[in-house]
Design a protein around this motif. Structure first.
Motif, PDB file in Angstrom:
ATOM      1  N   ILE A  96      -6.871   5.794  -0.565  1.00 38.85           N
ATOM      2  CA  ILE A  96      -5.746   6.249   0.262  1.00 38.85           C
ATOM      3  C   ILE A  96      -4.482   5.466  -0.082  1.00 38.85           C
ATOM      4  N   GLU A  97      -4.625   4.175  -0.271  1.00 36.59           N
ATOM      5  CA  GLU A  97      -3.475   3.342  -0.641  1.00 36.59           C
ATOM      6  C   GLU A  97      -2.888   3.804  -1.972  1.00 36.59           C
ATOM      7  N   ALA A  98      -3.753   4.139  -2.910  1.00 32.37           N
ATOM      8  CA  ALA A  98      -3.295   4.626  -4.213  1.00 32.37           C
ATOM      9  C   ALA A  98      -2.575   5.960  -4.078  1.00 32.37           C
ATOM     10  N   LEU A  99      -3.101   6.832  -3.230  1.00 32.04           N
ATOM     11  CA  LEU A  99      -2.459   8.122  -2.999  1.00 32.04           C
ATOM     12  C   LEU A  99      -1.070   7.928  -2.390  1.00 32.04           C
ATOM     13  N   ASN A 100      -0.997   7.044  -1.389  1.00 29.14           N
ATOM     14  CA  ASN A 100       0.296   6.795  -0.740  1.00 29.14           C
ATOM     15  C   ASN A 100       1.312   6.204  -1.704  1.00 29.14           C
ATOM     16  N   ALA A 101       0.831   5.416  -2.670  1.00 33.45           N
ATOM     17  CA  ALA A 101       1.723   4.774  -3.635  1.00 33.45           C
ATOM     18  C   ALA A 101       2.059   5.675  -4.822  1.00 33.45           C
ATOM     19  N   GLY A 102       1.424   6.851  -4.894  1.00 35.65           N
ATOM     20  CA  GLY A 102       1.658   7.744  -6.015  1.00 35.65           C
ATOM     21  C   GLY A 102       0.871   7.388  -7.254  1.00 35.65           C
TER      22      GLY A 102
END
Length: 372
Positions: A96-102
């Motif tokens: 999720i953190e990776a998704l939020n960071a693009g």
């Protein structure tokens, strides 16, 4: 993150528990090999609206749609000249953190981190766009210490992580038995021991736990160590189906590159069709992907029973995600969530209709808006 407490959160526990994984990973996730034939772009293939699409998933059998889709080139085939860049993760919060960071655009992920990621951002960062897998979760126990479901009372049972999908399911099952457990500490009529799946087999062998409520292949690894299955979670759900893996997307990416999202979904649908038509070949493909991405294949005595307990499907089983959220609320791990809008199944239903398959439903939790 704002100073105010998010409207809904798994007490930020999932994020805190994931910090060691975040710190130890390369960036937000480990890059899967993307320079081999699995992600080769065919000569002269026409690009879609993006040069590449960054996808994330776990080296885990419940993510076999992604494992097999990449391994067999089925996802890349649908993308033409737009190249897949895969990354693997060990925990939902880090993905999720990776998704939020693009750092990724599309990911395969479990329901609890999807819910948490959606609600913490007030519905602004992700959408669930498809299902991927159902089932593959069991309660396995030491047969010398536990001979019936009632014997679980007073015993030490492992779950993968405080607030994760299996932890919530086990706490709900305990509550339905009429037993009391403090969700935060795991203490009560049953001792809930939060243990990383990687070390759960060692914990079982040492005798420090009496069993575990875990996903595959961890459940089958414990059985190989002498444990016995006592309950299949699928038996607790209507039709014996419940979501274990979703496909999510960054909303910005969905808006800017609907053709790429549609191509990934078409690849996922066709991969699931191939998996179900060729189960033995697909199982071997998933195991080859595990060896390539995790460094180790699973032996037959583990992968064979594990594979049989997972159903690969396109339906996100949205009503079961809603139920899982309710279970987390009841356990005191989640404030009452507003999940309206968490699904956008329009791209998937477009693909399904083109493939001659039935449309799927969002259980009133989505918005089928045109993305073009």
């Amino acid at each position: 993150m704002s100073a105010a407490r998010p409207l809904t959160t798994l007490r930020t526990i999932a994020v805190v528990a994931a910090l060691p994984l975040l710190l130890s990973a390369c960036g937000y996730g480990s890059d899967a090999a993307d320079d081999d034939k699995r992600t080769e772009v065919a000569a002269g293939a026409e690009k879609l609206s993006a040069d590449e699409v960054k996808i994330g998933y776990f080296p885990n059998l419940t993510h076999a749609t992604a494992l097999v889709g990449v391994q067999e080139g089925l996802l890349q085939k649908e993308l033409g000249g737009t190249r897949i860049k895969p990354s693997t993760f060990n925990a939902g919060p880090s993905e999720i953190e990776a998704l939020n960071a693009g750092s990724i655009d599309i990911g395969w992920i479990g329901p609890s981190p999807a819910i948490n990621g959606y609600t913490k951002s007030d519905g602004k960062n992700l959408r669930i766009i498809s299902g991927s897998a159902s089932g593959g979760v069991k309660l396995v126990v030491n047969p010398d210490r536990i001979k019936s479901l009632d014997d679980v009372k007073g015993k030490k049972i492992a779950t993968p992580q405080l607030g994760n999908t299996q932890d919530v399911a086990f706490l709900n099952w305990i509550a339905e038995k009429g037993w009391k457990v403090d969700a935060q500490s795991g203490k009560g009529d049953v001792s809930v021991v939060r243990t990383d799946n990687k070390i759960t087999p060692d914990a079982y062998k040492s005798g420090s736990i009496d069993g575990a409520w875990v996903p595959e292949p961890t459940a089958s690894k414990l059985v190989a160590e002498g444990a016995e299955p006592l309950l299949d979670e699928a038996d607790l759900w209507p039709g014996k189906k419940f979501v274990i893996t979703n496909i999510i997307v960054r909303q910005e990416f969905l808006k800017e590159h609907p053709d790429v999202v549609e191509a990934v979904l078409r690849g996922s649908v066709r991969t699931n069709e191939w998996i179900n038509a060729n189960p033995d070949e697909a199982k071997a493909s998933a195991n080859a992907a595990l060896k390539a991405e995790a460094g180790k294949a699973l032996p037959a005595e583990i992968i064979d029973p594990a594979w049989k307990s997972i159903t690969f499907l396109d339906d996100p089983l949205a009503s079961t995600l809603d139920s899982q959220a309710e279970h987390a609320v009841k356990a005191g791990l989640l404030e009452k969530p507003d999940l309206e809008g968490i699904y956008d199944l329009a791209p998937l239903n477009k693909v399904l209709e083109a493939e001659g398959k039935d449309r799927v439903d969002d259980a009133g939790l989505g918005t089928e808006q045109p993305n073009s």
